[in-house]
Design an enzyme around this catalytic site. Sequence first.
Site, PDB file in Angstrom:
ATOM      1  CB  SER A   1      -0.856   0.279   1.436  1.00 39.62           C
ATOM      2  OG  SER A   1      -0.106   0.048   2.046  1.00 39.62           O
ATOM      3  CG  ASN A   2       3.596   2.888   2.658  1.00 45.20           C
ATOM      4  OD1 ASN A   2       3.870   3.771   3.116  1.00 45.20           O
ATOM      5  ND2 ASN A   2       3.675   1.707   3.640  1.00 45.20           N
TER       6      ASN A   2
ATOM      7  CE  LYS B   1      13.752 -12.610   2.938  1.00 44.47           C
ATOM      8  NZ  LYS B   1      13.439 -13.277   3.711  1.00 44.47           N
TER       9      LYS B   1
ATOM     10  CG  HIS C   1      10.097   1.093  11.465  1.00 43.32           C
ATOM     11  ND1 HIS C   1      10.126  -0.362  11.728  1.00 43.32           N
ATOM     12  CD2 HIS C   1       9.544   1.473  12.953  1.00 43.32           C
ATOM     13  CE1 HIS C   1       9.803  -0.859  12.475  1.00 43.32           C
ATOM     14  NE2 HIS C   1       9.974   0.483  13.755  1.00 43.32           N
TER      15      HIS C   1
END
Length: 205
Positions: free
Chosen positions: A14-15, A90, A108
Amino acid sequence: MKLRAAVFASGGGSNFQALLDHQTPGGSWEIVLLVTDRPDAGAVERARAAGVAVAVVSPVGRPADVAASELLRVLGSHRVEFILLAGYLKLVPPQVVERYRARILNIHPALLPKFGGKGMYGIHVHRAVLEAGETESGATVHFVDEEYDRGATLAQARVPVLEGDTPHALAARVLEVEHELYPAAVDRLCAAIAAGTLTTTQETR
Ligand code: GRF
Protein backbone atom coordinates in the site's frame (compact mmCIF):
# COMPACT_ATOMS: atom_id res chain seq x y z
CA MET A 1 15.58 14.91 -15.54
CA LYS A 2 13.69 12.85 -13.01
CA LEU A 3 15.57 10.85 -10.42
CA ARG A 4 15.01 7.13 -10.92
CA ALA A 5 13.76 5.11 -7.95
CA ALA A 6 13.41 1.43 -7.16
CA VAL A 7 10.91 0.36 -4.52
CA PHE A 8 11.69 -2.80 -2.52
CA ALA A 9 8.60 -4.52 -1.09
CA SER A 10 7.70 -7.94 0.30
CA GLY A 11 4.02 -7.45 1.07
CA GLY A 12 0.77 -5.88 -0.01
CA GLY A 13 2.42 -2.70 -1.14
CA SER A 14 0.00 0.00 0.00
CA ASN A 15 2.95 2.35 0.55
CA PHE A 16 4.27 1.45 -2.90
CA GLN A 17 0.82 2.38 -4.24
CA ALA A 18 0.87 5.70 -2.36
CA LEU A 19 4.26 6.45 -3.92
CA LEU A 20 2.97 5.51 -7.38
CA ASP A 21 -0.12 7.68 -6.91
CA HIS A 22 2.00 10.66 -5.87
CA GLN A 23 3.95 10.70 -9.14
CA THR A 24 3.09 13.48 -11.57
CA PRO A 25 4.43 14.25 -15.04
CA GLY A 26 6.20 17.32 -13.68
CA GLY A 27 7.51 15.62 -10.53
CA SER A 28 11.16 15.28 -9.58
CA TRP A 29 11.29 11.47 -9.36
CA GLU A 30 9.81 8.34 -10.89
CA ILE A 31 9.58 4.71 -9.88
CA VAL A 32 11.21 2.58 -12.58
CA LEU A 33 11.49 -0.76 -10.79
CA LEU A 34 9.88 -2.89 -8.09
CA VAL A 35 12.24 -5.33 -6.38
CA THR A 36 10.69 -8.09 -4.32
CA ASP A 37 11.87 -11.28 -2.63
CA ARG A 38 8.37 -12.76 -3.01
CA PRO A 39 6.81 -13.28 -6.43
CA ASP A 40 3.36 -13.55 -4.79
CA ALA A 41 3.62 -10.17 -3.02
CA GLY A 42 0.61 -7.91 -3.61
CA ALA A 43 3.05 -5.21 -4.66
CA VAL A 44 3.83 -7.21 -7.82
CA GLU A 45 0.24 -6.85 -9.04
CA ARG A 46 0.35 -3.13 -8.34
CA ALA A 47 3.58 -2.79 -10.33
CA ARG A 48 2.15 -4.66 -13.31
CA ALA A 49 -0.99 -2.50 -13.23
CA ALA A 50 1.19 0.63 -13.24
CA GLY A 51 3.55 -0.65 -15.94
CA VAL A 52 6.54 -0.72 -13.59
CA ALA A 53 9.23 -3.36 -14.19
CA VAL A 54 9.48 -6.13 -11.58
CA ALA A 55 12.59 -7.99 -10.44
CA VAL A 56 12.23 -10.97 -8.12
CA VAL A 57 15.46 -11.46 -6.20
CA SER A 58 15.32 -13.97 -3.37
CA PRO A 59 18.31 -14.29 -1.05
CA VAL A 60 16.99 -17.63 0.23
CA GLY A 61 19.11 -20.70 -0.41
CA ARG A 62 22.15 -19.08 -1.97
CA PRO A 63 25.27 -17.24 -0.87
CA ALA A 64 24.60 -13.68 0.31
CA ASP A 65 27.14 -12.16 -2.07
CA VAL A 66 25.49 -13.81 -5.08
CA ALA A 67 22.11 -12.29 -4.20
CA ALA A 68 23.80 -8.93 -3.53
CA SER A 69 25.50 -9.00 -6.95
CA GLU A 70 22.20 -9.79 -8.62
CA LEU A 71 20.55 -6.86 -6.85
CA LEU A 72 23.33 -4.50 -7.92
CA ARG A 73 23.15 -5.77 -11.48
CA VAL A 74 19.38 -5.29 -11.76
CA LEU A 75 19.54 -1.84 -10.12
CA GLY A 76 22.30 -0.86 -12.50
CA SER A 77 20.47 -2.12 -15.56
CA HIS A 78 17.47 0.07 -14.68
CA ARG A 79 19.78 3.01 -13.89
CA VAL A 80 18.31 3.30 -10.40
CA GLU A 81 19.54 6.35 -8.47
CA PHE A 82 17.80 5.81 -5.14
CA ILE A 83 15.90 3.09 -3.30
CA LEU A 84 12.70 3.18 -1.23
CA LEU A 85 12.02 0.28 1.11
CA ALA A 86 8.28 -0.17 1.60
CA GLY A 87 7.51 -3.23 3.68
CA TYR A 88 10.70 -5.03 2.59
CA LEU A 89 11.39 -7.77 5.11
CA LYS A 90 14.96 -8.68 4.16
CA LEU A 91 18.09 -6.88 5.27
CA VAL A 92 19.56 -4.87 2.39
CA PRO A 93 22.97 -6.40 1.64
CA PRO A 94 25.92 -4.25 2.76
CA GLN A 95 27.22 -4.07 -0.82
CA VAL A 96 23.96 -2.37 -1.85
CA VAL A 97 24.00 -0.04 1.18
CA GLU A 98 27.56 0.95 0.27
CA ARG A 99 26.72 1.59 -3.38
CA TYR A 100 23.59 3.62 -2.50
CA ARG A 101 24.86 5.32 0.68
CA ALA A 102 22.40 8.08 1.75
CA ARG A 103 20.21 7.07 -1.19
CA ILE A 104 18.06 4.44 0.57
CA LEU A 105 15.00 5.27 2.66
CA ASN A 106 12.75 3.04 4.73
CA ILE A 107 9.38 3.65 6.34
CA HIS A 108 8.80 2.14 9.77
CA PRO A 109 5.41 2.06 11.53
CA ALA A 110 6.53 3.54 14.87
CA LEU A 111 8.35 6.55 16.27
CA LEU A 112 11.96 5.41 16.00
CA PRO A 113 14.26 4.98 17.86
CA LYS A 114 11.53 3.30 19.89
CA PHE A 115 10.08 0.01 18.67
CA GLY A 116 12.60 -0.71 15.94
CA GLY A 117 15.14 -3.41 15.21
CA LYS A 118 15.08 -7.08 14.36
CA GLY A 119 11.68 -8.69 14.85
CA MET A 120 9.93 -5.32 15.04
CA TYR A 121 7.82 -5.44 11.93
CA GLY A 122 4.15 -5.54 11.06
CA ILE A 123 1.71 -6.21 13.85
CA HIS A 124 4.54 -6.96 16.33
CA VAL A 125 5.36 -3.25 16.38
CA HIS A 126 1.84 -2.14 17.24
CA ARG A 127 1.42 -4.87 19.85
CA ALA A 128 4.64 -3.71 21.54
CA VAL A 129 3.50 -0.06 21.49
CA LEU A 130 0.23 -0.98 23.20
CA GLU A 131 1.93 -3.26 25.72
CA ALA A 132 4.31 -0.44 26.64
CA GLY A 133 1.33 1.82 27.42
CA GLU A 134 2.40 4.51 24.94
CA THR A 135 -0.03 7.39 24.42
CA GLU A 136 1.14 8.05 20.87
CA SER A 137 2.70 6.24 17.97
CA GLY A 138 3.35 7.10 14.35
CA ALA A 139 5.60 6.50 11.39
CA THR A 140 9.24 7.27 10.67
CA VAL A 141 11.03 7.68 7.36
CA HIS A 142 14.75 7.14 7.84
CA PHE A 143 17.94 6.53 5.92
CA VAL A 144 19.00 2.90 5.71
CA ASP A 145 22.37 1.68 6.88
CA GLU A 146 23.72 -1.77 7.67
CA GLU A 147 21.39 -2.36 10.64
CA TYR A 148 17.62 -2.61 10.88
CA ASP A 149 15.88 0.71 11.64
CA ARG A 150 19.01 2.55 12.77
CA GLY A 151 19.77 5.22 10.14
CA ALA A 152 19.11 8.93 10.63
CA THR A 153 15.51 10.09 10.66
CA LEU A 154 14.26 12.17 7.73
CA ALA A 155 10.61 12.64 8.74
CA GLN A 156 8.05 11.53 11.32
CA ALA A 157 4.29 11.73 11.69
CA ARG A 158 2.40 11.09 14.94
CA VAL A 159 -0.94 9.52 15.73
CA PRO A 160 -2.64 9.11 19.12
CA VAL A 161 -3.07 5.75 20.79
CA LEU A 162 -6.77 5.57 21.66
CA GLU A 163 -8.58 3.97 24.55
CA GLY A 164 -9.36 0.34 23.76
CA ASP A 165 -7.02 0.24 20.71
CA THR A 166 -6.18 -3.14 19.24
CA PRO A 167 -2.91 -3.70 17.36
CA HIS A 168 -4.88 -3.80 14.10
CA ALA A 169 -6.74 -0.58 14.81
CA LEU A 170 -3.49 1.18 15.63
CA ALA A 171 -1.81 -0.29 12.54
CA ALA A 172 -4.58 1.09 10.32
CA ARG A 173 -4.27 4.56 11.88
CA VAL A 174 -0.50 4.56 11.41
CA LEU A 175 -0.72 3.25 7.84
CA GLU A 176 -2.96 6.13 6.87
CA VAL A 177 -0.32 8.68 7.87
CA GLU A 178 2.43 6.61 6.25
CA HIS A 179 0.76 7.12 2.89
CA GLU A 180 1.09 10.91 3.26
CA LEU A 181 4.46 10.95 4.97
CA TYR A 182 6.47 8.76 2.61
CA PRO A 183 5.85 10.55 -0.71
CA ALA A 184 6.43 13.92 0.99
CA ALA A 185 9.73 12.67 2.45
CA VAL A 186 10.80 11.42 -1.00
CA ASP A 187 10.08 14.87 -2.44
CA ARG A 188 12.38 16.31 0.23
CA LEU A 189 15.10 13.74 -0.46
CA CYS A 190 15.02 14.47 -4.17
CA ALA A 191 15.02 18.24 -3.62
CA ALA A 192 18.12 17.81 -1.44
CA ILE A 193 19.83 15.57 -4.01
CA ALA A 194 19.05 18.05 -6.80
CA ALA A 195 20.30 20.99 -4.73
CA GLY A 196 23.42 19.10 -3.67
CA THR A 197 22.52 19.64 -0.01
CA LEU A 198 21.83 16.04 0.97
CA THR A 199 23.04 15.03 4.39
CA THR A 200 21.92 12.17 6.60
CA THR A 201 22.02 14.32 9.70
CA GLN A 202 19.06 13.91 12.02
CA GLU A 203 16.33 16.16 10.68
CA THR A 204 13.07 15.24 12.37
CA ARG A 205 9.97 17.30 11.85
C1 GRF B 1 4.17 -0.55 6.62
O1 GRF B 1 3.53 -0.45 7.88
C2 GRF B 1 5.57 -0.04 6.71
O2 GRF B 1 5.74 0.96 7.67
C3 GRF B 1 6.34 -1.26 7.13
O3 GRF B 1 5.71 -2.32 6.48
C4 GRF B 1 4.37 -2.00 6.20
C5 GRF B 1 4.16 -2.21 4.74
O4 GRF B 1 2.83 -2.08 4.38
N1 GRF B 1 7.75 -1.13 6.84
P1 GRF B 1 2.44 -2.03 2.83
O5 GRF B 1 2.95 -3.33 2.20
O6 GRF B 1 3.08 -0.82 2.26
O7 GRF B 1 0.94 -1.97 2.82
